[in-house]
Scaffold this motif. Structure first.
Motif, short mmCIF file in Angstrom:
data_model
loop_
_atom_site.label_atom_id
_atom_site.label_comp_id
_atom_site.label_asym_id
_atom_site.label_seq_id
_atom_site.Cartn_x
_atom_site.Cartn_y
_atom_site.Cartn_z
N MET A 1 30.68 -47.41 -4.37
CA MET A 1 32.25 -47.59 -4.47
C MET A 1 32.88 -48.12 -3.33
SD MET A 1 34.89 -44.23 -4.82
CE MET A 1 34.18 -43.90 -6.84
N PRO A 2 33.62 -49.46 -3.48
CA PRO A 2 34.24 -49.93 -2.28
C PRO A 2 35.01 -48.94 -1.50
CG PRO A 2 34.13 -51.40 -4.27
CD PRO A 2 33.71 -50.07 -4.62
N PRO A 9 52.04 -48.20 8.39
CA PRO A 9 53.33 -48.44 9.38
C PRO A 9 53.43 -47.82 10.63
CG PRO A 9 53.99 -48.55 7.03
CD PRO A 9 52.77 -47.81 6.99
N ASP A 10 52.95 -46.63 10.82
CA ASP A 10 53.06 -45.89 12.01
C ASP A 10 51.63 -46.16 12.85
OD1 ASP A 10 51.31 -44.27 10.80
OD2 ASP A 10 52.59 -42.26 10.90
N GLY A 11 50.58 -46.70 12.36
CA GLY A 11 49.44 -46.76 13.28
C GLY A 11 48.45 -45.97 12.47
N THR A 12 48.71 -45.00 11.74
CA THR A 12 47.78 -44.34 11.12
C THR A 12 46.77 -45.07 10.34
OG1 THR A 12 49.15 -42.31 10.91
CG2 THR A 12 47.23 -42.28 9.79
N VAL A 13 45.30 -44.96 10.61
CA VAL A 13 44.35 -45.40 9.91
C VAL A 13 43.67 -44.51 8.86
CG1 VAL A 13 41.88 -46.60 10.23
CG2 VAL A 13 43.53 -46.75 11.95
N ARG A 14 43.68 -45.04 7.65
CA ARG A 14 43.18 -44.31 6.30
C ARG A 14 42.22 -45.17 5.83
NH1 ARG A 14 47.31 -41.52 3.45
NH2 ARG A 14 45.40 -40.91 2.30
N THR A 15 41.14 -44.49 5.59
CA THR A 15 39.94 -45.38 4.81
C THR A 15 39.90 -44.29 3.48
OG1 THR A 15 38.89 -46.00 6.71
CG2 THR A 15 37.62 -46.10 4.79
N VAL A 16 40.07 -45.13 2.36
CA VAL A 16 40.14 -44.61 1.21
C VAL A 16 38.84 -45.16 0.37
CG1 VAL A 16 42.39 -44.19 1.07
CG2 VAL A 16 41.88 -46.25 0.05
N ASP A 17 38.71 -44.42 -0.60
CA ASP A 17 37.52 -45.04 -1.65
C ASP A 17 38.18 -45.66 -2.77
OD1 ASP A 17 35.14 -43.93 -0.82
OD2 ASP A 17 35.55 -41.97 -1.70
N ALA A 18 37.99 -46.91 -3.33
CA ALA A 18 38.50 -47.78 -4.33
C ALA A 18 37.56 -47.83 -5.61
CB ALA A 18 38.85 -49.06 -3.68
N GLU A 19 38.19 -47.85 -6.63
CA GLU A 19 37.47 -48.13 -8.11
C GLU A 19 37.20 -49.58 -7.88
OE1 GLU A 19 35.94 -45.76 -9.87
OE2 GLU A 19 36.95 -44.09 -8.61
N ARG A 20 36.27 -50.21 -8.58
CA ARG A 20 35.85 -51.33 -8.64
C ARG A 20 36.98 -51.95 -9.84
NH1 ARG A 20 31.43 -49.21 -8.80
NH2 ARG A 20 30.08 -49.58 -7.19
N ASP A 21 37.54 -53.14 -9.67
CA ASP A 21 38.51 -53.62 -10.67
C ASP A 21 39.90 -53.10 -10.63
OD1 ASP A 21 36.55 -55.52 -11.77
OD2 ASP A 21 35.78 -54.03 -13.02
N GLU A 22 39.95 -52.25 -9.74
CA GLU A 22 41.64 -51.65 -9.67
C GLU A 22 42.15 -52.28 -8.57
OE1 GLU A 22 42.30 -47.59 -8.33
OE2 GLU A 22 40.84 -47.72 -6.79
N SER A 23 43.29 -52.51 -8.28
CA SER A 23 44.14 -53.24 -7.21
C SER A 23 43.90 -52.21 -6.03
CB SER A 23 45.35 -53.62 -7.66
OG SER A 23 46.44 -52.64 -7.70
N ALA A 24 44.12 -53.07 -5.05
CA ALA A 24 44.43 -52.47 -3.48
C ALA A 24 45.62 -51.49 -3.51
CB ALA A 24 44.27 -53.24 -2.49
N MET A 25 46.54 -51.89 -4.40
CA MET A 25 47.79 -51.11 -4.41
C MET A 25 47.47 -49.64 -5.24
SD MET A 25 51.17 -51.49 -6.74
CE MET A 25 50.28 -50.88 -8.04
N GLN A 26 46.97 -49.66 -6.28
CA GLN A 26 46.48 -48.76 -7.18
C GLN A 26 45.60 -47.76 -6.40
OE1 GLN A 26 44.50 -51.22 -10.24
NE2 GLN A 26 46.04 -50.26 -11.77
N ALA A 27 44.64 -48.21 -5.36
CA ALA A 27 43.87 -47.39 -4.43
C ALA A 27 44.73 -46.73 -3.68
CB ALA A 27 42.67 -48.24 -3.89
N ALA A 28 45.65 -47.53 -2.92
CA ALA A 28 46.61 -46.66 -2.18
C ALA A 28 47.49 -45.94 -2.64
CB ALA A 28 47.46 -47.93 -1.21
N LYS A 29 47.95 -46.15 -3.64
CA LYS A 29 48.96 -44.89 -4.24
C LYS A 29 48.14 -43.81 -4.76
CE LYS A 29 52.23 -46.07 -7.11
NZ LYS A 29 53.44 -45.32 -6.39
N ARG A 30 47.14 -43.92 -5.23
CA ARG A 30 46.15 -42.83 -5.78
C ARG A 30 45.68 -42.13 -4.57
NH1 ARG A 30 40.91 -42.96 -6.18
NH2 ARG A 30 41.01 -45.29 -6.43
#
Length: 107
Positions: A1-2, A9-30
């Motif tokens: 899983m990528p 915006p406040d500098g907080t670093v968040r690393t998230v799991d993304a599903e293949r073929d979804e958009s980066a926006m969808q991964a961020a919102k999820r």
């Protein structure tokens, strides 16, 4: 899983799991990434998912398409050569480790 690292915006670093073929926006919102609103639902018309792609990733992510470039020009703030709309970045295994700085808010 990528995995994608978002710098909020406040500098907080968040690393998230993304599903293949979804958009980066969808991964961020999820994953409730701050600053990614996605008001248009990924239709490439609102610029509320505006991000700056980390310099090490710009070639792999590629440039904005014509419609995306127009939306960035007319709807976004702090537009730079590395600007992309997260809704237009399709996640693949090749983007595992992608880093995006969230700009987010439209004018």
């Amino acid at each position: 899983m990528p995995r994608i690292t978002f710098i909020e915006p406040d500098g907080t670093v968040r690393t998230v799991d993304a599903e293949r073929d979804e958009s980066a926006m969808q991964a961020a919102k999820r994953n409730s990434v701050d600053g990614i609103i996605g008001e248009c639902g990924g239709s490439c018309i609102c610029a509320t998912c505006h991000c700056h792609v980390d310099a090490l990733w710009t070639d792999r992510v590629g440039p904005a398409g014509d419609i995306e470039a127009d939306v960035l020009e007319f709807e976004a703030t702090d537009v730079r050569p590395e600007s992309r709309l997260a809704c237009q970045i399709a996640i693949t295994d090749a983007l595992d480790g992608l880093k995006l700085r969230v700009v987010g808010r439209s004018r």
